[in-house]
Enzyme design. Structure first.
Site, PDB file in Angstrom:
ATOM      1  CG  PHE A  72     -56.919 145.460  59.273  1.00 10.38           C
ATOM      2  CD1 PHE A  72     -56.294 146.477  59.969  1.00 10.38           C
ATOM      3  CD2 PHE A  72     -57.427 145.729  58.011  1.00 10.38           C
ATOM      4  CE1 PHE A  72     -56.183 147.749  59.423  1.00 10.38           C
ATOM      5  CE2 PHE A  72     -57.325 146.997  57.464  1.00 10.38           C
ATOM      6  CZ  PHE A  72     -56.703 148.005  58.166  1.00 10.38           C
ATOM      7  CE1 TYR A 140     -51.466 142.052  68.285  1.00 10.85           C
ATOM      8  CE2 TYR A 140     -50.364 143.739  69.594  1.00 10.85           C
ATOM      9  CZ  TYR A 140     -51.124 143.379  68.504  1.00 10.85           C
ATOM     10  OH  TYR A 140     -51.538 144.340  67.622  1.00 10.85           O
ATOM     11  CG  PHE A 207     -53.712 149.267  84.716  1.00 11.96           C
ATOM     12  CD1 PHE A 207     -54.550 148.836  85.741  1.00 11.96           C
ATOM     13  CD2 PHE A 207     -54.088 148.993  83.390  1.00 11.96           C
ATOM     14  CE1 PHE A 207     -55.729 148.143  85.463  1.00 11.96           C
ATOM     15  CE2 PHE A 207     -55.256 148.298  83.117  1.00 11.96           C
ATOM     16  CZ  PHE A 207     -56.079 147.883  84.153  1.00 11.96           C
ATOM     17  CG  ASP A 284     -48.865 148.855  80.423  1.00 14.44           C
ATOM     18  OD1 ASP A 284     -49.026 148.527  79.229  1.00 14.44           O
ATOM     19  OD2 ASP A 284     -49.801 149.092  81.208  1.00 14.44           O
TER      20      ASP A 284
HETATM   21  N1  UDP Z   1     -54.641 151.781  81.091  1.00 17.27           N
HETATM   22  C1  UDP Z   1     -55.132 152.034  82.375  1.00 17.27           C
HETATM   23  N2  UDP Z   1     -56.355 151.511  82.709  1.00 17.27           N
HETATM   24  C2  UDP Z   1     -57.104 150.756  81.835  1.00 17.27           C
HETATM   25  C3  UDP Z   1     -56.599 150.514  80.538  1.00 17.27           C
HETATM   26  C4  UDP Z   1     -55.347 151.048  80.202  1.00 17.27           C
HETATM   27  O1  UDP Z   1     -54.485 152.699  83.186  1.00 17.27           O
HETATM   28  O2  UDP Z   1     -58.183 150.303  82.221  1.00 17.27           O
HETATM   29  C5  UDP Z   1     -53.333 152.340  80.705  1.00 17.27           C
HETATM   30  C6  UDP Z   1     -52.324 151.271  80.282  1.00 17.27           C
HETATM   31  O3  UDP Z   1     -51.613 150.821  81.408  1.00 17.27           O
HETATM   32  C7  UDP Z   1     -51.470 152.054  79.302  1.00 17.27           C
HETATM   33  C8  UDP Z   1     -52.415 153.085  78.697  1.00 17.27           C
HETATM   34  O4  UDP Z   1     -53.539 153.157  79.577  1.00 17.27           O
HETATM   35  O5  UDP Z   1     -50.453 152.752  79.985  1.00 17.27           O
HETATM   36  C9  UDP Z   1     -52.928 152.691  77.326  1.00 17.27           C
HETATM   37  O6  UDP Z   1     -53.367 151.346  77.391  1.00 17.27           O
HETATM   38  P1  UDP Z   1     -54.155 150.644  76.200  1.00 17.27           P
HETATM   39  O7  UDP Z   1     -54.496 149.264  76.655  1.00 17.27           O
HETATM   40  O8  UDP Z   1     -55.277 151.531  75.749  1.00 17.27           O
HETATM   41  O9  UDP Z   1     -53.114 150.616  75.005  1.00 17.27           O
HETATM   42  P2  UDP Z   1     -51.613 150.014  74.914  1.00 17.27           P
HETATM   43  O10 UDP Z   1     -50.712 151.178  75.202  1.00 17.27           O
HETATM   44  O11 UDP Z   1     -51.494 148.898  75.869  1.00 17.27           O
HETATM   45  O12 UDP Z   1     -51.530 149.591  73.494  1.00 17.27           O
END
Ligand code: UDP
Length: 329
Positions: A72, A140, A207, A284
């Site tokens: 991990f 990443y 977002f 995203d």
């Molecule tokens: N997201 C959001 N506000 C936040 C954090 C995340 O709207 O404060 C949204 C982000 O844009 C994505 C989803 O939630 O569409 C999941 O984000 P996260 O970072 O948890 O996981 P990822 O999908 O990036 O691995």
């Protein structure tokens, strides 16, 4: 024989250590505690150090009778990887190289790898299959893909077999309430929503609500962290049976939008969760949903905690009992 868990003090690592302990495995953990928490390691022998420290890693392999590794240890913040890719190549890629070299030297032939849906980038299919193209949209994901490919060549050259598990969105906490999610900084949706419910944040920023989805917010596939942990144990079993290297997606196959997650969290917590609409976060994809058919048929994996309410409830229990997380930052 012992299982070495690198990054075993982190979120998914610590839940995997707990699952290994529940079935009586001997456990050795390596963690540099840069992001991990000492108190998250509820079983096994913890060695604090870095995979890039050759003599440290050599000592761990010499002192223990390791037959399998679950890897991990890595940096995992998408945003940071874009501003500081060197850190990600050094820790993730070079760290993995050091680990594989040590495994090769000590004749350890099995590794389970913590990979990610970020290896796919913008998906070509919904749900995503393991054979779909991998074009990461951030550094990443690119480093995780490089680590997977490194394992392929160590298998070809040295017979070190691997199972790479590409996770979608991990959430939730261990049923004991002893371990859960505690990142600094926190960037993930579920813990941020719950911190807003606790009043530790004024609001949750959404977002973007202009995506091509039903309610305009991004859709993700959430999977309970203990179900992810179980998949690692099944992957160790597969490698111990001598089966070939493989790559598996791990997700529920179900998508929830950001707005749906917030609504479920409101119902579970019975608290107010103020929302502020913000710009899209770069990189995203609109929808990320896994096809986990391959893991189900080949590993015999079946998520047990598959209701979104239950996943969020387990995370809420953790946040309520440990509002400051592990309290070591
Ligand atoms: N997201 C959001 N506000 C936040 C954090 C995340 O709207 O404060 C949204 C982000 O844009 C994505 C989803 O939630 O569409 C999941 O984000 P996260 O970072 O948890 O996981 P990822 O999908 O990036 O691995």
């Amino acid at each position: 024989m012992a299982v070495l868990v690198t990054g075993g003090a982190g979120y998914i690592g610590s839940h995997t250590v707990a699952a290994l302990a529940e079935r009586g495995e001997e456990i050795v953990v390596i963690d540099n505690l840069e992001q991990g928490h000492r108190d998250a390691v509820i079983s096994g022998k913890l060695y604090v150090g870095d995979l890039r420290d050759e003599s440290f890693v050599e000592g761990v392999f010499k002192e223990n009778n390791i037959d399998a590794v679950i890897h991990f240890a890595a940096n995992s913040l998408v945003g940071e990887s874009m501003t500081n890719p060197g850190k990600y190549y050094h820790n993730n890629v070079y760290g993995t190289l050091c680990l594989l070299e040590a495994m090769n030297k000590h004749g350890v032939k099995s590794i389970v790898f913590s990979s990610t849906a970020a290896t796919y980038g913008e998906p070509e299919n919904v749900p995503i299959n393991e054979s779909d193209r991998t074009v990461p949209t951030n550094a990443y994901g690119e480093t995780k893909l490089a680590m997977e490919k490194m394992m392929k060549w160590f298998d070809t050259a040295h017979g070190i077999r691997y199972v790479s598990l590409r996770y979608f969105n991990a959430a939730g906490a261990h049923e004991s309430g002893r371990i859960g999610e505690d990142h600094t900084p926190e960037t993930h949706l579920v813990p941020i929503v719950l911190q807003a419910a606790l009043g530790k944040r004024s609001h949750i920023s959404v977002f973007g609500d202009d995506y091509a989805t039903e309610d305009g917010t991004c859709v993700r596939d959430y999977i309970h962290v203990s179900d992810l942990a179980d998949a690692h144990l099944l992957a160790v079993d597969r490698l111990r049976r001598g089966e070939a290297s493989a790559i598996y997606n791990l997700g529920s196959g179900q998508g929830f939008s950001v707005k749906q997650v917030i609504d479920i969290a409101r119902a579970v917590t019975e608290r107010e969760i103020p929302v502020v609409l913000e710009q899209r976060r770069s990189g995203d994809p609109a929808v990320l949903i896994a096809s986990s058919e391959k893991a189900r048929t080949e590993l015999g994996w079946k998520p047990k905690r598959d209701k979104m309410e239950d996943i969020i409830r387990s995370a809420w229990q953790w946040h309520l009992s440990k509002p400051e997380g592990y309290g070591d930052r």
